[in-house]
Motif scaffolding. Structure first.
Motif, PDB file in Angstrom:
ATOM      1  N   THR A   1      -1.280  53.597  40.594  1.00 47.97           N
ATOM      2  CA  THR A   1      -1.026  51.996  40.137  1.00 47.97           C
ATOM      3  C   THR A   1      -0.311  51.229  41.193  1.00 47.97           C
ATOM      4  O   THR A   1       0.409  51.724  41.822  1.00 47.97           O
ATOM      5  N   THR A   2      -0.544  49.722  40.664  1.00 52.30           N
ATOM      6  CA  THR A   2       0.197  48.704  41.647  1.00 52.30           C
ATOM      7  C   THR A   2       1.716  48.922  41.753  1.00 52.30           C
ATOM      8  O   THR A   2       2.475  48.725  42.355  1.00 52.30           O
ATOM      9  N   ASN A   3       2.278  49.663  40.571  1.00 54.37           N
ATOM     10  CA  ASN A   3       3.597  49.851  40.258  1.00 54.37           C
ATOM     11  C   ASN A   3       3.930  50.875  41.308  1.00 54.37           C
ATOM     12  O   ASN A   3       5.048  50.927  41.661  1.00 54.37           O
ATOM     13  N   ASP A   4       3.249  51.898  41.249  1.00 53.16           N
ATOM     14  CA  ASP A   4       3.471  53.051  42.548  1.00 53.16           C
ATOM     15  C   ASP A   4       3.584  52.362  43.613  1.00 53.16           C
ATOM     16  O   ASP A   4       4.544  52.653  44.501  1.00 53.16           O
TER      17      ASP A   4
ATOM     18  N   SER B   1       2.722  55.831  58.009  1.00 52.26           N
ATOM     19  CA  SER B   1       2.870  56.703  56.851  1.00 52.26           C
ATOM     20  C   SER B   1       3.233  55.779  55.705  1.00 52.26           C
ATOM     21  O   SER B   1       3.634  54.931  55.877  1.00 52.26           O
ATOM     22  N   VAL B   2       3.042  56.558  54.450  1.00 51.12           N
ATOM     23  CA  VAL B   2       3.418  56.096  53.350  1.00 51.12           C
ATOM     24  C   VAL B   2       3.734  57.207  52.241  1.00 51.12           C
ATOM     25  O   VAL B   2       2.946  58.086  52.295  1.00 51.12           O
ATOM     26  N   SER B   3       4.671  57.061  51.547  1.00 52.85           N
ATOM     27  CA  SER B   3       5.042  57.776  50.507  1.00 52.85           C
ATOM     28  C   SER B   3       4.947  57.282  49.280  1.00 52.85           C
ATOM     29  O   SER B   3       5.864  56.280  48.945  1.00 52.85           O
ATOM     30  N   ILE B   4       4.179  57.526  48.332  1.00 50.01           N
ATOM     31  CA  ILE B   4       3.868  56.697  47.051  1.00 50.01           C
ATOM     32  C   ILE B   4       4.343  57.906  45.629  1.00 50.01           C
ATOM     33  O   ILE B   4       3.756  58.914  45.822  1.00 50.01           O
TER      34      ILE B   4
END
Length: 644
Positions: free
Chosen positions: A434-437, A447-450
């Motif tokens: 989700t956008t909240n994530d 890189s990205v950590s979600i």
């Protein structure tokens, strides 16, 4: 008188005995040996000198051809007069602890050492050479020689070790002239400790050596093969430590084929640019060697003959082997379906060293199909690109084994109509991020950590396996409640990123990722790659390409210059920049990351237009300009700033 008569009588008797055979073999040998020693003494032409008196004696002796100086010797008026009076060749070899010195306050008028040279200095009678074990200067001019020193028509031989010290060291004298001397070998003629106030340096021939110890005269040289042509270009700059390169300087280009047969030779004048407050004089040339065979190997030698403003002459030689002309190459989209396309590669005479090839298909900037290891077994090869979407526009590129793009194309798949209840398959959606994530994500440049807020999705990911993304080069893992993406590109918008994985029941699941944008580059190298892509191709890099070039540059597998030249070889650059001015402005942005200055813009636009007027294609003319610009000091400074 009686003694002289007796001597003559004895010699006469001995000669008569020898002629009559009356002397024994031992006696004959002894006489011959004695006579040979006399001849040897007369013919001996190499002498040692450790004192001024020995030096004077040997210089005056016309039979002495070499004097080996092994101790410091002051050159007084008598020795210099004897040197200037020589009528036969003399080499003064300075070895070990030897050194020739012009001492202080010995002369009341200018000291002149003249090698009696003819109009060609190589015919000088006097040579001063570096001998065995000698380091440091060979000729020292002591401090305070007020009368002045003139050295002319002398050959100085420094050997082929360019790390050797300069031949002449000058004290604090302001009246020193070196005129029409000839330097053999490498190294430098004069040790430069500071400003050369009062020095006159003219008409000297330096060969591959240097006039001054601080001099570099940097040479750049490039050879760019085409199908039947090789473009040679090069430049040489004054480095600010001496006089400027002048009109009259030339480059001699010799090209040989694989059998070492000379197929081309030409002498071309160097185009001299005037210096500015920020730039010293520079001499350039560009020459096409045409009529060559396709797919053939050549070697070349370019000899720069440089003349400065006071007629000192330098020679710089550059060689290059394994130049291979290219062959024609093309590709054709021979058929399209609703989810596939067939692309035929027509190999022509493409050099065998270019193989194996890679064909890659893109939907926008996203790679959707790759075929590697394409070999050249027949005149053409067909590749069937599958797994495509119907009614969609695609682009493709073909790269050689150095990952250089050699051909591009476009096609559109045919549209298809699905009737009935829709499609079925083994892929299901188990929930999306989700956008909240995304708002809670740790987004970096590559890189990205979600964090996964949906518990059901988190549990499914935790128990899943075989995580993949829809973008080649981007990897995804799941750990501790977070989805980790790596292999991203800085400053890029990700709008259609998805994850596929196999859940614990063996079903393939798909997870959609909301849009996000990566941060700016965290390293200078990454920013360099981003900028070159942006200004050369007007787009962000694809993930696989970005990772490839970062690895190549970081680990010095590819030079920054070759990286820039590779991307500028793409047709997008020419298509984007329609006019000559736009092309040169674009090159400035790509190569030195700034807008052009008026002088540079004028120079490069004229050069580009001249190349096109001479029959160059736009792409070939562009390659010549790029090859020269990446060898400019400003680009080298940019590379140095990258730590490469």
């Amino acid at each position: 008188m009686l003694r002289k008569k007796l001597s003559k009588l004895i010699v006469g008797i001995m000669a008569a005995v020898m002629l009559s055979g009356g002397m024994s073999g031992v006696g004959q040998a002894a006489f011959a040996s004695s006579n040979a020693s006399v001849v040897s003494a007369e013919a001996r032409t190499v002498q040692n000198a450790t004192t001024p008196q020995e030096m004077l004696t040997h210089v005056k002796d016309s039979k002495v051809s070499t004097i080996n100086v092994t101790a410091p010797i002051a050159l007084d008026k008598d020795i210099i007069t004897a040197i200037n009076s020589r009528t036969t060749q003399l080499t003064i070899e300075v070895s070990g602890n030897g050194v020739l010195e012009i001492p202080t306050n010995t002369f009341t008028q200018a000291v002149t050492i003249d090698g009696n040279g003819q109009s060609n200095p190589s015919q000088s009678l006097i040579t001063i050479a570096r001998g065995t074990g000698k380091t440091g200067e060979l000729l020292r001019i002591a401090n305070g020689v007020q009368s002045g020193v003139v050295i002319k028509n002398v050959i100085f031989n420094n050997g082929n070790d360019e790390t050797q010290s300069a031949i002449i060291r000058n004290g604090q004298n302001d009246k020193v002239t070196l005129d029409s001397n000839h330097l053999v070998g490498k190294g430098s003629l004069v040790l430069q400790n500071g400003a050369l106030t009062g020095f006159t340096l003219e008409n000297n021939t330096l060969g591959e050596g240097k006039l001054l110890s601080r001099q570099t005269l940097p040479v750049t040289f490039n050879a760019v093969p085409g199908p039947t042509v090789i473009n040679f270009s090069g430049s040489i700059k004054d480095d600010g430590t001496s006089v400027n390169v002048q009109v009259g300087s030339t480059a001699t280009v010799i090209v040989k084929d694989a059998s070492n047969k000379e197929v081309f030779k030409d002498v071309t004048a160097l185009d001299v640019m005037n210096g500015t407050s920020n730039r010293f004089n520079e001499a350039k040339f560009s020459l096409d060697v045409t009529g060559l065979a396709q797919n053939a190997k050549y070697s070349a030698e370019v000899t720069f003959n440089i003349v400065d403003e006071v007629k000192n002459k330098y020679t710089r030689v550059q060689t290059v082997n394994n130049l291979e002309t290219k062959g024609t190459f093309s590709s054709t989209v021979t058929s399209t379906g609703n989810n596939s396309a067939t692309i035929t590669l027509n190999h022509g005479d493409l050099a065998t060293t270019s193989y194996p090839l890679t064909l890659e298909v893109f939907n926008g900037s996203t790679s959707v199909f790759v075929q590697r290891d394409i070999r050249h077994s027949t005149t053409s090869t067909s590749v069937n690109a599958t797994g495509l979407a119907s009614g969609t526009n695609y682009t493709y590129e073909i790269r050689d084994n150095a990952n250089k793009v050699i051909n591009t194309g476009t096609f559109t798949t045919t549209s298809s109509t699905i009737t009935g209840g829709g499609s079925t398959g083994g892929s299901v959606t188990s929930g999306d991020l989700t956008t909240n994530d995304i708002n809670r994500a740790d987004i970096k440049d590559v890189s990205v950590s979600i964090p996964v807020g949906n518990t059901t999705l988190a549990n499914s990911l935790r128990d899943g396996r075989d995580y993949k993304t829809n973008i080649e080069g981007v990897t995804v893992t799941y750990s501790n409640g977070k989805v980790e993406f790596t292999g991203l590109v800085p400053e890029k918008d990700y709008r259609d990123l998805t994850i596929t994985y196999t859940d614990k029941d063996g079903r393939t699941r798909t997870v959609k990722v909301p849009s996000f944008k990566t941060k700016v580059s965290e390293t200078k190298l990454r920013q360099f790659i981003v900028d070159v892509y942006r200004y050369s191709l007007d787009r962000v890099a694809d993930e696989r390409g970005f990772a490839y070039w970062e690895d190549q540059l970081k680990n010095k597998k590819t030079s920054p210059a070759d990286f820039v030249k590779n991307l500028l070889n793409e047709p997008e650059f020419i298509n984007k920049h329609k006019t000559t001015t736009a092309k040169i402005e674009g090159l400035y942005q790509v190569i030195v990351n700034r807008k052009s200055d008026s002088q540079g813009l004028s120079f490069w636009t004229k050069k580009y237009d001249d190349l096109v007027a001479r029959g160059y294609s736009e792409s070939m003319a562009l390659r010549v300009i790029v090859d020269e610009m990446v060898n400019e000091q400003e680009f080298k400074n940019r590379v140095r700033d990258l730590g490469l």
